[in-house]
Design a protein around this motif. Structure first.
Motif, PDB file in Angstrom:
ATOM      1  N   GLY A 176       0.854  -1.190   0.000  1.00  0.00           N
ATOM      2  CA  GLY A 176       0.000   0.000   0.000  1.00  0.00           C
ATOM      3  C   GLY A 176       0.891   1.240   0.000  1.00  0.00           C
ATOM      4  N   PRO A 177       0.620   2.197   0.898  1.00  0.00           N
ATOM      5  CA  PRO A 177       1.439   3.415   0.922  1.00  0.00           C
ATOM      6  C   PRO A 177       2.796   3.211   1.618  1.00  0.00           C
ATOM      7  CG  PRO A 177      -0.260   3.525   2.619  1.00  0.00           C
ATOM      8  CD  PRO A 177      -0.497   2.243   1.854  1.00  0.00           C
ATOM      9  N   LYS A 178       2.957   2.086   2.299  1.00  0.00           N
ATOM     10  CA  LYS A 178       4.194   1.858   3.073  1.00  0.00           C
ATOM     11  C   LYS A 178       5.293   1.287   2.167  1.00  0.00           C
ATOM     12  CE  LYS A 178       5.825  -0.686   7.157  1.00  0.00           C
ATOM     13  NZ  LYS A 178       6.622   0.373   7.748  1.00  0.00           N
ATOM     14  N   VAL A 179       6.432   1.972   2.111  1.00  0.00           N
ATOM     15  CA  VAL A 179       7.580   1.491   1.324  1.00  0.00           C
ATOM     16  C   VAL A 179       8.548   0.793   2.283  1.00  0.00           C
ATOM     17  CG1 VAL A 179       9.414   2.110  -0.279  1.00  0.00           C
ATOM     18  CG2 VAL A 179       7.320   3.459  -0.233  1.00  0.00           C
ATOM     19  N   VAL A 180       8.753  -0.511   2.065  1.00  0.00           N
ATOM     20  CA  VAL A 180       9.614  -1.293   2.963  1.00  0.00           C
ATOM     21  C   VAL A 180      11.042  -1.384   2.418  1.00  0.00           C
ATOM     22  CG1 VAL A 180       9.918  -3.531   4.109  1.00  0.00           C
ATOM     23  CG2 VAL A 180       7.628  -2.621   3.772  1.00  0.00           C
ATOM     24  N   LEU A 181      11.178  -1.640   1.118  1.00  0.00           N
ATOM     25  CA  LEU A 181      12.498  -1.669   0.475  1.00  0.00           C
ATOM     26  C   LEU A 181      12.561  -0.515  -0.525  1.00  0.00           C
ATOM     27  CD1 LEU A 181      12.732  -5.549  -0.091  1.00  0.00           C
ATOM     28  CD2 LEU A 181      13.696  -4.212   1.794  1.00  0.00           C
ATOM     29  N   ARG A 182      13.688   0.217  -0.498  1.00  0.00           N
ATOM     30  CA  ARG A 182      13.746   1.507  -1.198  1.00  0.00           C
ATOM     31  C   ARG A 182      14.881   1.583  -2.203  1.00  0.00           C
ATOM     32  NH1 ARG A 182      11.376   5.436   2.346  1.00  0.00           N
ATOM     33  NH2 ARG A 182      10.562   4.427   4.198  1.00  0.00           N
ATOM     34  N   GLY A 183      14.900   0.688  -3.171  1.00  0.00           N
ATOM     35  CA  GLY A 183      15.965   0.733  -4.165  1.00  0.00           C
ATOM     36  C   GLY A 183      17.196  -0.031  -3.713  1.00  0.00           C
ATOM     37  N   LEU A 184      16.963  -1.204  -3.159  1.00  0.00           N
ATOM     38  CA  LEU A 184      18.025  -2.020  -2.564  1.00  0.00           C
ATOM     39  C   LEU A 184      18.872  -2.696  -3.653  1.00  0.00           C
ATOM     40  CD1 LEU A 184      17.486  -4.405   0.422  1.00  0.00           C
ATOM     41  CD2 LEU A 184      18.501  -5.310  -1.651  1.00  0.00           C
ATOM     42  N   ASN A 185      20.197  -2.668  -3.466  1.00  0.00           N
ATOM     43  CA  ASN A 185      21.143  -3.376  -4.337  1.00  0.00           C
ATOM     44  C   ASN A 185      21.877  -4.441  -3.510  1.00  0.00           C
ATOM     45  OD1 ASN A 185      20.628  -1.652  -6.595  1.00  0.00           O
ATOM     46  ND2 ASN A 185      21.930  -0.106  -5.658  1.00  0.00           N
ATOM     47  N   VAL A 226      24.429  -4.858   6.251  1.00  0.00           N
ATOM     48  CA  VAL A 226      23.491  -4.216   7.173  1.00  0.00           C
ATOM     49  C   VAL A 226      22.359  -3.596   6.374  1.00  0.00           C
ATOM     50  CG1 VAL A 226      23.187  -2.476   8.973  1.00  0.00           C
ATOM     51  CG2 VAL A 226      25.331  -3.771   8.839  1.00  0.00           C
ATOM     52  N   LEU A 227      21.131  -4.012   6.706  1.00  0.00           N
ATOM     53  CA  LEU A 227      19.925  -3.487   6.071  1.00  0.00           C
ATOM     54  C   LEU A 227      19.286  -2.495   7.025  1.00  0.00           C
ATOM     55  CD1 LEU A 227      17.881  -3.633   3.722  1.00  0.00           C
ATOM     56  CD2 LEU A 227      16.912  -5.657   4.763  1.00  0.00           C
ATOM     57  N   SER A 228      19.145  -1.262   6.570  1.00  0.00           N
ATOM     58  CA  SER A 228      18.564  -0.220   7.408  1.00  0.00           C
ATOM     59  C   SER A 228      17.664   0.663   6.540  1.00  0.00           C
ATOM     60  CB  SER A 228      19.675   0.623   8.033  1.00  0.00           C
ATOM     61  OG  SER A 228      19.140   1.769   8.667  1.00  0.00           O
ATOM     62  N   ARG A 229      16.445   0.881   7.006  1.00  0.00           N
ATOM     63  CA  ARG A 229      15.496   1.742   6.292  1.00  0.00           C
ATOM     64  C   ARG A 229      15.354   1.367   4.824  1.00  0.00           C
ATOM     65  NH1 ARG A 229      15.891   7.713   9.045  1.00  0.00           N
ATOM     66  NH2 ARG A 229      16.080   6.984  11.194  1.00  0.00           N
ATOM     67  N   GLY A 230      15.349   0.075   4.566  1.00  0.00           N
ATOM     68  CA  GLY A 230      15.011  -0.409   3.236  1.00  0.00           C
ATOM     69  C   GLY A 230      16.131  -0.483   2.230  1.00  0.00           C
ATOM     70  N   VAL A 231      17.377  -0.216   2.649  1.00  0.00           N
ATOM     71  CA  VAL A 231      18.524  -0.379   1.739  1.00  0.00           C
ATOM     72  C   VAL A 231      19.673  -1.065   2.482  1.00  0.00           C
ATOM     73  CG1 VAL A 231      17.992   1.647   0.310  1.00  0.00           C
ATOM     74  CG2 VAL A 231      19.526   1.901   2.271  1.00  0.00           C
ATOM     75  N   ILE A 232      20.595  -1.654   1.712  1.00  0.00           N
ATOM     76  CA  ILE A 232      21.839  -2.169   2.303  1.00  0.00           C
ATOM     77  C   ILE A 232      22.746  -0.957   2.487  1.00  0.00           C
ATOM     78  CG2 ILE A 232      23.846  -3.677   2.007  1.00  0.00           C
ATOM     79  CD1 ILE A 232      21.402  -5.403   2.107  1.00  0.00           C
ATOM     80  N   CYS A 233      23.011  -0.596   3.751  1.00  0.00           N
ATOM     81  CA  CYS A 233      23.777   0.632   4.006  1.00  0.00           C
ATOM     82  C   CYS A 233      25.260   0.352   4.244  1.00  0.00           C
ATOM     83  CB  CYS A 233      23.173   1.406   5.170  1.00  0.00           C
ATOM     84  SG  CYS A 233      23.296   0.566   6.754  1.00  0.00           S
ATOM     85  N   ALA A 234      25.631  -0.925   4.432  1.00  0.00           N
ATOM     86  CA  ALA A 234      27.048  -1.271   4.626  1.00  0.00           C
ATOM     87  C   ALA A 234      27.228  -2.753   4.345  1.00  0.00           C
ATOM     88  CB  ALA A 234      27.491  -0.949   6.044  1.00  0.00           C
ATOM     89  N   SER A 235      28.411  -3.100   3.828  1.00  0.00           N
ATOM     90  CA  SER A 235      28.737  -4.493   3.556  1.00  0.00           C
ATOM     91  C   SER A 235      30.238  -4.669   3.760  1.00  0.00           C
ATOM     92  CB  SER A 235      28.366  -4.839   2.112  1.00  0.00           C
ATOM     93  OG  SER A 235      28.759  -6.161   1.811  1.00  0.00           O
ATOM     94  N   VAL A 236      30.611  -5.732   4.462  1.00  0.00           N
ATOM     95  CA  VAL A 236      32.037  -5.923   4.741  1.00  0.00           C
ATOM     96  C   VAL A 236      32.360  -7.425   4.798  1.00  0.00           C
ATOM     97  CG1 VAL A 236      31.813  -5.894   7.283  1.00  0.00           C
ATOM     98  CG2 VAL A 236      33.937  -5.133   6.229  1.00  0.00           C
TER      99      VAL A 236
END
Length: 244
Positions: A17-26, A207-217
């Motif tokens: 619906g109006p809720k966006v859970v994943l926001r352009g995740l790579n 690390v998945l935060s606010r619908g995107v992968i924000c860090a990877s190591v």
């Protein structure tokens, strides 16, 4: 290398619906990697795993698993996946053997009977092969769920919080099975809240935060006992940017 990724996700968006859970995740996973997917509750980890497992469709973006596009080629993807959630999803009124036989026929596993015996041995349940699953402890059920997931020798194993509700002994046994699968070259993606546990198991941390992968190591880039610091810094940095 990029072309040989076993999982390739670009610009993934998922809306309810109006809720966006994943926001352009790579997201990209090479064969043989063991990726721990970390993140706070509500970050979208389970939603993301459900999309990879073909149980939910993306709103936008590209998702390739073993070269097959989701959701269009979901049947081909399912042949190459083993999925384990925190719910075992087994048939309680069937024996361990019968549960595996049911799924093995569905996947066309051949030769089936020898494979069932091999998998029961691998997950330490060969002595309980003919017992009804409803008589099993939670840990035994989870071990059988992993047995079911690897029965058809999939390329990729997806695990969503598989240690939830297990006691210490059951967790350790589960870890041994996962290490064995990793040694065999299985590609694994696992969500978990237990940083100490995944620090030992995984070869890479995302690390998945606010619908995107924000860090990877990769594991080798993290100092011993440094995963918690990496995780907190990744979340703090990302949330500090005010990403919405």
């Amino acid at each position: 290398m990029e072309n040989h990724a076993l999982i390739e996700v670009q610009g993934l968006v998922k809306r309810f619906g109006p809720k966006v859970v994943l926001r352009g995740l790579n997201f990209s996973v090479q064969p043989g990697e063991f990726v721990a997917l970390l993140g706070p509750n509500g970050a979208g980890k389970t939603t993301f795993l459900r999309i990879l497992a073909s149980l939910s469709s993306p709103s936008m973006g590209m998702v390739l698993v073993a070269g097959y596009a989701l959701p269009r080629e979901a049947a081909a993807v399912r042949q190459r996946l083993g999925v384990v959630s925190h719910l075992p999803l087994l048939y309680g009124d069937l024996t361990a053997e019968e549960n595996l036989r049911f799924f093995g026929k569905m996947y066309g596993v051949n030769p089936l009977e020898s494979r069932i015996r091999e998998v029961l041995r691998q997950v330490g349940l060969e002595k309980r092969a003919r017992d009804l699953v409803r008589t099993f402890s939670r840990g035994m059920q989870q071990r059988l769920a992993i047995g079911r997931a690897i029965l058809h020798d999939p390329d990729v194993l997806l695990l969503d919080e598989p240690h939830t509700g297990l006691d210490q002994d059951a967790c350790e046994m589960l870890d041994e099975i996962l290490k064995e699968e990793a040694r065999r070259g299985r590609t694994i993606v696992m969500t978990s809240h237990d940083l100490a546990r995944v620090e030992d198991l995984s070869s890479r941390f995302d690390v998945l935060s606010r619908g995107v992968i924000c860090a990877s190591v990769p594991k080798e880039s993290i100092p011993k006992d440094g995963l918690l610091t990496f995780y907190r810094n990744a979340l703090g940095h990302h949330e500090g940017k005010g990403v919405e």
